[in-house]
Design a protein around this motif. Structure first.
Motif, short mmCIF file in Angstrom:
data_model
loop_
_atom_site.label_atom_id
_atom_site.label_comp_id
_atom_site.label_asym_id
_atom_site.label_seq_id
_atom_site.Cartn_x
_atom_site.Cartn_y
_atom_site.Cartn_z
N UNK A 246 6.73 -3.67 1.85
CA UNK A 246 6.75 -4.86 2.48
C UNK A 246 6.01 -4.56 4.01
N UNK A 247 4.48 -4.38 3.94
CA UNK A 247 3.93 -3.81 5.29
C UNK A 247 4.13 -4.79 6.23
N UNK A 248 3.60 -6.19 6.02
CA UNK A 248 4.04 -6.99 6.89
C UNK A 248 5.12 -7.19 7.62
N UNK A 249 6.25 -7.13 6.75
CA UNK A 249 7.47 -6.98 7.28
C UNK A 249 7.71 -5.97 8.29
N UNK A 250 7.19 -4.62 7.90
CA UNK A 250 7.36 -3.55 8.82
C UNK A 250 6.76 -4.11 10.06
N UNK A 251 5.76 -4.59 10.03
CA UNK A 251 4.85 -4.47 11.46
C UNK A 251 5.67 -5.51 12.45
N UNK B 141 2.24 1.40 10.83
CA UNK B 141 2.24 0.64 9.79
C UNK B 141 0.61 -0.34 9.74
N UNK B 142 0.21 -0.60 11.14
CA UNK B 142 -0.96 -1.14 11.08
C UNK B 142 -2.18 -0.30 10.91
N UNK B 143 -2.16 0.84 11.46
CA UNK B 143 -3.45 1.63 11.11
C UNK B 143 -3.38 2.50 9.79
N UNK B 144 -2.22 2.60 9.31
CA UNK B 144 -2.18 3.61 8.01
C UNK B 144 -1.84 2.69 7.07
N UNK B 145 -0.65 1.86 7.10
CA UNK B 145 -0.47 1.31 5.65
C UNK B 145 -1.20 -0.02 5.42
N UNK B 146 -1.46 -0.86 6.58
CA UNK B 146 -2.22 -1.84 6.36
C UNK B 146 -3.57 -1.64 6.11
N UNK B 147 -4.09 -0.75 6.97
CA UNK B 147 -5.77 -0.51 6.64
C UNK B 147 -5.82 0.32 4.95
N UNK B 148 -5.02 0.95 4.64
CA UNK B 148 -4.97 1.61 3.17
C UNK B 148 -4.63 0.14 2.15
N UNK B 149 -3.75 -0.60 2.50
CA UNK B 149 -3.71 -1.73 1.39
C UNK B 149 -4.85 -2.64 1.28
N UNK B 150 -5.48 -2.76 2.66
CA UNK B 150 -6.40 -3.80 2.46
C UNK B 150 -7.82 -3.21 2.29
N UNK B 151 -7.62 -1.59 2.16
CA UNK B 151 -8.89 -0.86 1.98
C UNK B 151 -10.06 -1.22 2.90
N UNK B 152 -9.73 -1.45 4.21
CA UNK B 152 -10.64 -1.78 5.07
C UNK B 152 -11.18 -0.34 5.68
N UNK B 153 -12.46 -0.70 5.49
CA UNK B 153 -13.13 0.66 6.16
C UNK B 153 -13.28 0.91 7.66
N UNK B 154 -13.44 2.29 7.92
CA UNK B 154 -13.10 2.51 9.19
C UNK B 154 -14.66 2.05 10.05
N UNK B 155 -14.38 1.71 11.09
CA UNK B 155 -15.38 1.17 12.20
C UNK B 155 -16.77 1.87 12.00
N UNK B 156 -17.50 1.16 11.52
CA UNK B 156 -19.09 1.70 11.45
C UNK B 156 -19.28 2.70 10.72
N UNK B 157 -18.45 3.36 10.04
CA UNK B 157 -18.58 4.66 9.29
C UNK B 157 -19.13 3.78 7.71
#
Lengths: 450, 370
Positions: free
Chosen positions: B302-307, B349-365
């Motif tokens: 529950x990533x949102x819950x953690x945050x 949880x924001x930068x690791x769990x959420x980014x990973x779960x949403x498969x968000x690409x790192x800034x401009x790379x």
């Protein structure tokens, strides 16, 4: 056994497949280098960062400032020249060295397919790819040949087989087969794609892709080798690689592999391609069909055979080095690179470095963006060797600022294939006491399933 | 024959794949149960544009209160001026994280809220008169922090401040600063209303340059750098080892640093939870996105819950600190550090769990992967 080997080494076949591969591979490299430049990646990846991550043993490789552009020009030019077969040996050596140098400049940009390019150009440097349908052979009758030894093409086929089969074996793990991870994480985000977008949210499709990918990697070489299944296999190659191209940002890799699989096609097929090329370039192809088989100097032949044999022994063993280490391979990444482990994990991390004065106990934290680009931060925060090298860099930086009795600790967390984030490196270990080497990294916290 | 069929397949597929090559303006197609496009719609129409609209009007109020003040300078009107300044500054906290489009192009944040101000530079600008506020070298001589100095720190007493503010050179500087803030805000809002909204919503793909990835990166950058570090960590000495009370936001007015922090934190939470700017509705948000993935996924974290739970800890820690962060750092920095620690704990949880779960690409790379 010995006679079988000798018999194999004496077998001839047409030089056309090797010539076609030389041309297509060289031209792809030209495109790929231009593309790299065009996207501004030379600047972004090599010139802007104030610090670069080095490969173990290659710390002496540095980014030559604006000369990097020249390096790319040399690399691209040599690729073009070996493609047309002009001063082949010189150009392929130049290409191998310049390309490999570029890749060694910063391991942040490590990609399996760049490694593959380096290896293929190394193999090519020992093969007589210039004796047929090339500028060299056009000008120099003495090397012009229609046939070469079968093993010349066999060497490249073996390289292809190693890549596919090791990539396939690497997929035989629980995350991939049982949970369809990381594909299910990645595919879900592709719902915006036309036509296939709708399907990408379906669980069964994630499993289909995972299992299909593993079976494809493990078996494709065999289907390509057999003439009766070759066309079907090649269609599978196209579908597989172009699908990955559409779904994932993997650059030129699909095209390189597609060109590579052409090596499995018959002499006739390649002769037809060369005839087509001849028509396009208005060259008389018959000139090259002189029925001569290229033999070369015996000394050179022996040397290239032994070098390539040694090379392949290393290639077969090197990907297995991970078994010498403990812990989950994806988590520790000990022996992960240079082993054809492609698209196997979704890993995200975060690393917060704490600088401590061991005597006064005074401490502060580092803002990574002051030192690293976003891309470097991303790579650094999931890999122990990056963290150690970075910590030493920070140590030098702060020592130069007059800080003393330095200790550097890292609070790091990573998430692997959808698992909840957990502690990565031991937060109580002073990174300055660690060095990068091949020893087991027991300071990486074990991965817990959750 | 077989060969020519295969080669036709080969070249045509090659062409198709080539044409898909890293195209940043990918086509839109609304599919699946979670729709990034709808989230972008909501962000644009219910959060970002209303926030900027409020910000622009807050600056208009500041502008007219300034005109009032200069029509008849006195302490009462100074206080009115200050309160419209504060209102605009608070509204700024609502838009600061949306560093996308025109705001990014003109580096809105740098021209609006770089603190601490360079007081010497402000005075030399006032004296020299030929300053150019568009230069990056003048980042720290303008925006809300510069007005903070001029309205609260220019002299010791309010009467003296009124007097100092009415000097001709100072008046024209203040006017220039307020006008500039107002013009910049209008420029960004106009851009959103004249085409950028559509561009933003249409860019619903999932590459590093797609709108979702871009804005989530902005959001995280803002959380880490502007909220966690600048407002709390840096004054508390987290990155230097020494307490730096003079680096707080709102240094001269003193008592507003906590209020500014809370407003910014609230904006962060509202964005994450999809709270519309008018507070009337909850829309498609990162929280929903995470919950959606959780239900459709085998792994059950529950990533949102953690945050959200961690942010409740931030609220508790923020309740412990005083209105003036400067005073808090000087008198009992441990409470500032405790607040920092709670903010920091949400980064993972924001930068690791959420980014990973949403498969968000790192800034401009937008570089290749494999």
């Amino acid at each position: 056994m010995k006679t079988i080997a000798i018999e194999y080494l004496n077998k001839k076949r047409k030089a056309a497949p090797l010539a076609v591969f030389r041309i297509l591979f060289g031209l792809l490299m030209v495109v790929s280098l231009i593309r790299f430049w065009h996207y501004g990646w030379i600047e972004k990846l090599y010139l802007l960062p104030r610090f670069h991550f080095h490969y173990y043993g290659f710390e002496w490789v540095t980014v030559p400032g604006n000369w990097t552009y020249l390096l790319f020009i040399i690399c691209g030019l040599s690729a073009f020249l070996f493609a047309i077969g002009y001063k082949y040996r010189l150009c392929i050596i130049t290409f191998f060295l310049s390309f490999t140098y570029i890749e060694l400049m910063d391991k942040t940009t490590y990609l399996n397919h760049y490694y593959f390019v380096s290896l293929v150009s190394f193999i090519l440097l020992w093969l007589p790819a210039q004796v047929h349908f090339s500028v060299d052979a056009w000008r120099d009758k003495s090397i012009r040949s229609e046939y070469i030894a079968q093993w010349h093409i066999g060497a490249l086929q073996l390289m292809m087989a190693i890549v596919y089969i090791y990539a396939g074996l690497a997929k035989l793990n629980t995350d991939w087969l049982v949970d369809a991870l990381p594909l299910s994480i990645w595919l879900r985000e592709k719902g915006h794609l036309p036509l296939i977008g709708q399907l990408l949210d379906e669980r069964w499709l994630h499993y289909l892709f995972s299992w299909g990918g593993a079976i494809y990697d493990l078996s494709i070489v065999f289907f390509l080798m057999w003439s009766r299944t070759r066309v079907m296999a090649f269609i599978a190659v196209l579908v597989f690689h172009l699908l990955t191209k559409i779904l994932f940002p993997i650059g030129m890799f699909p095209y390189i592999m597609i060109v590579g699989t052409l090596l499995f096609f018959s002499d006739d097929f390649h002769t037809k391609i060369l005839k087509l090329f001849s028509r396009i370039c208005a060259v008389d192809y018959k000139v090259f069909c002189n029925r001569i088989c290229y033999i070369g100097k015996p000394r050179y032949r022996r040397l290239s055979l032994s070098v390539l044999t040694g090379f392949f022994v290393i290639q077969l063993l090197f990907p297995l080095r991970c078994y010498a280490y403990s812990g989950n391979l994806f988590w520790t990444e000990q022996g992960y690179r240079f082993s054809w482990r492609v698209m196997l994990m979704e890993k995200t991390g975060y690393a917060n470095f704490k600088i401590v004065d061991a005597v006064t106990g005074k401490r502060f934290y580092v803002q990574n963006e002051d030192f690293l680009t976003a891309f470097q931060q991303k790579q650094m925060s999931t890999q122990a060797d990056f963290m150690i090298e970075y910590a030493h860099y920070l140590g030098d930086h702060f020592r130069a600022q007059g800080h003393q009795n330095l200790q550097i600790f890292v609070e790091s967390y990573a998430s692997l294939n959808g698992r909840k984030s957990q502690v990565y490196l031991d937060p109580d270990i002073d990174l300055l006491t660690l060095a990068n080497n091949f020893k087991n990294r027991d300071f990486i916290s074990p991965l817990y399933e959750n | 024959m077989k060969i020519s069929i295969a080669s036709i397949c080969f070249f045509s597929l090659m062409v198709i794949a080539m044409s898909c090559d890293d195209n940043p303006g990918e086509s839109t197609m609304l599919t699946d149960n979670f729709d990034r496009g709808q989230m972008l719609d909501f962000w644009a129409d219910e959060i970002i544009i209303p926030s900027y609209t409020a910000y622009v009007s807050a600056l208009e109020n500041l502008d007219s209160e300034m005109t009032n003040f200069y029509a008849d300078p006195n302490v009462d009107r100074l206080n009115n001026l200050r309160s419209t300044w504060l209102e605009a500054y608070l509204t700024w906290q609502d838009v600061s994280m949306f560093d996308i489009g025109r705001a990014e192009e003109i580096s809105l944040r740098n021209f609006t809220n770089i603190y601490p101000s360079d007081v010497d530079l402000i005075h030399s600008n006032i004296e020299r008169r030929d300053y150019n506020l568009e230069l990056p070298s003048n980042f720290d001589a303008q925006g809300f922090p510069a007005l903070d100095y001029l309205f609260f720190g220019l002299a010791d007493s309010d009467i003296e401040i009124v007097e100092a503010l009415t000097a001709d050179d100072v008046e024209s500087y203040v006017t220039d600063l307020v006008t500039r803030l107002s013009n910049l805000s209008k420029e960004v809002l106009t851009d959103w209303n004249s085409g950028f909204r559509e561009e933003f919503i249409d860019n619903s793909g999932s590459s590093a340059s797609a709108a979702t990835d871009k804005l989530v990166n902005d959001f995280l950058f803002y959380y880490e750098r502007n909220l966690r570090a600048a407002k709390v960590g840096i004054p508390a000495g987290v990155f230097s080892g020494t307490e730096q009370p003079n680096l707080v936001e709102g240094l001269y007015s003193q008592v507003y640093s906590r209020e500014l922090f809370l407003r910014s934190f609230e904006a962060v939470q509202d964005f994450f939870e999809g709270q519309s700017y008018d507070g009337q509705q909850i829309g498609v948000s990162l929280r929903q996105y995470l919950d959606d993935i959780r239900t459709s996924n085998a792994t059950d974290v529950d990533i949102a819950g953690l945050i959200i739970t961690q942010w409740e800890e931030v609220d508790l820690a923020a309740a412990e600190v005083g209105d003036s962060f400067r005073e808090q750092v000087i008198e009992d920095n441990s409470k500032m550090l405790a607040l920092y620690d709670q903010l920091q704990a949400a980064v993972v949880p924001l930068k690791v769990d959420m980014l990973s779960a949403l498969n968000i690409q790192v800034d401009f790379v937008d570089a290749d992967g494999d």
